[in-house]
Design a protein around this motif. Sequence first.
Motif, PDB file in Angstrom:
ATOM      1  N   GLN A  13      -5.147   6.795   5.195  1.00 48.87           N
ATOM      2  CA  GLN A  13      -4.439   5.942   6.149  1.00 48.87           C
ATOM      3  C   GLN A  13      -4.459   4.478   5.708  1.00 48.87           C
ATOM      4  O   GLN A  13      -3.469   3.750   5.889  1.00 48.87           O
ATOM      5  CB  GLN A  13      -5.056   6.086   7.546  1.00 48.87           C
ATOM      6  CG  GLN A  13      -4.736   7.405   8.231  1.00 48.87           C
ATOM      7  CD  GLN A  13      -3.239   7.608   8.406  1.00 48.87           C
ATOM      8  OE1 GLN A  13      -2.523   6.716   8.861  1.00 48.87           O
ATOM      9  NE2 GLN A  13      -2.753   8.800   8.041  1.00 48.87           N
ATOM     10  N   HIS A  14      -5.580   4.044   5.122  1.00 52.60           N
ATOM     11  CA  HIS A  14      -5.670   2.669   4.614  1.00 52.60           C
ATOM     12  C   HIS A  14      -4.625   2.423   3.527  1.00 52.60           C
ATOM     13  O   HIS A  14      -3.904   1.411   3.548  1.00 52.60           O
ATOM     14  CB  HIS A  14      -7.080   2.425   4.067  1.00 52.60           C
ATOM     15  CG  HIS A  14      -7.213   1.167   3.263  1.00 52.60           C
ATOM     16  ND1 HIS A  14      -7.229  -0.096   3.841  1.00 52.60           N
ATOM     17  CD2 HIS A  14      -7.321   0.967   1.915  1.00 52.60           C
ATOM     18  CE1 HIS A  14      -7.342  -1.014   2.886  1.00 52.60           C
ATOM     19  NE2 HIS A  14      -7.402  -0.392   1.720  1.00 52.60           N
ATOM     20  N   ILE A  57      -9.468   8.766   6.179  1.00 45.69           N
ATOM     21  CA  ILE A  57      -9.479   7.350   6.542  1.00 45.69           C
ATOM     22  C   ILE A  57      -8.947   6.505   5.386  1.00 45.69           C
ATOM     23  O   ILE A  57      -8.131   5.594   5.581  1.00 45.69           O
ATOM     24  CB  ILE A  57     -10.900   6.907   6.933  1.00 45.69           C
ATOM     25  CG1 ILE A  57     -11.341   7.631   8.201  1.00 45.69           C
ATOM     26  CG2 ILE A  57     -10.956   5.390   7.130  1.00 45.69           C
ATOM     27  CD1 ILE A  57     -12.753   7.334   8.624  1.00 45.69           C
TER      28      ILE A  57
END
Length: 346
Positions: free
Chosen positions: A116-117, A113
């Motif tokens: 992706q950020h 996650i």
Amino acid sequence: MTSAPRTPSAARARLADVAALAGVSVGTASKALNGGGRMRPETRQRVLDAVESLGFRPNQHAQSLHTGRSWTVGLMTTDGIGRFSTPVLLGAEDALGAGKISVLLCDTRGDAIREQHHLRNLMDRRVDGIIVTGRRTDPRPPLTGIDPIPIVYALSPSTDPADSSVVSDDRGGARLAVEHLLAAGRTRIAHVTGPEHHAAARDRARHAAEHLERSSLRLATGRVHFGEWSEAWGRRAADAVLRTAPDTDAFFCGNDQIARGVADALRERGVDVPGDIAVVGYDNWDTMALACRPPLTTVDMDLTEIGRIAALRLLEAIDAEAGQDTAPGPGGVHTVPCRLVVRESS
């Protein structure tokens, strides 16, 4: 009171000042700085000399509008403590610095996650390319869900063979360590390393055993001792090896932390290193290798060179995408040789 007339030395120099000093047009000066256009080498050099003389700093925003490039690249890493990513970053900056390209470091901490950020942020900044690195040599899935920009994987190769990856030569590194010990007359060599599910541990162990077999030898205890990447494991493993094979005359360890633990255990037993038993590590991590008693002989993966070559490959891909007269960089895996750093432990 009137102000003094503006001169290049009294305020920030402009491109027009560079052109005037070099005796060329503003357009020619711009092309010389951007690496574009056809011109005589001496003309380009006059512009570069004028830039240095005036301390001229190009307007990056204007350059971006003109070329469609942001003059920045991202470096994505899973190595939170920087043990492996920092040397890779330094090597990349050495290669990119000559082109005045900035590097944006993003630490994903191994979290998908968070990765992706960071990727979305890099895309928003319109980076020209990305170098992906990590703390392990295990292949990793390629980046997905992003704009089609050049990407190079460093140390941790992509699982896609079409991607460009730059890795360390673990086969050659293991060979260097074993050959060094054999040349010193060691024939009862034990191998202590990290977790078996790590590619670095498996690969170095396999290559060490294969090289011994080519010399009609086998590991001192008849097997590889897999465990942890820690000094504590090195101490325990040293005791286990000597209980099984008391005639062991050398330890080749999968990393420097393990090797330092082995050296500590041998010293506590009153074993002379390297007189009775030699010790060789892997990584050339100064914090471990130089603090070891005696200082540790070890294999250096040349992480800085991995970063430098990764950055050069990325630049080739960026230039090719920008339509310059440069062939696209080759995909596939580029292997960087290791080197042996000999100290007092062997």
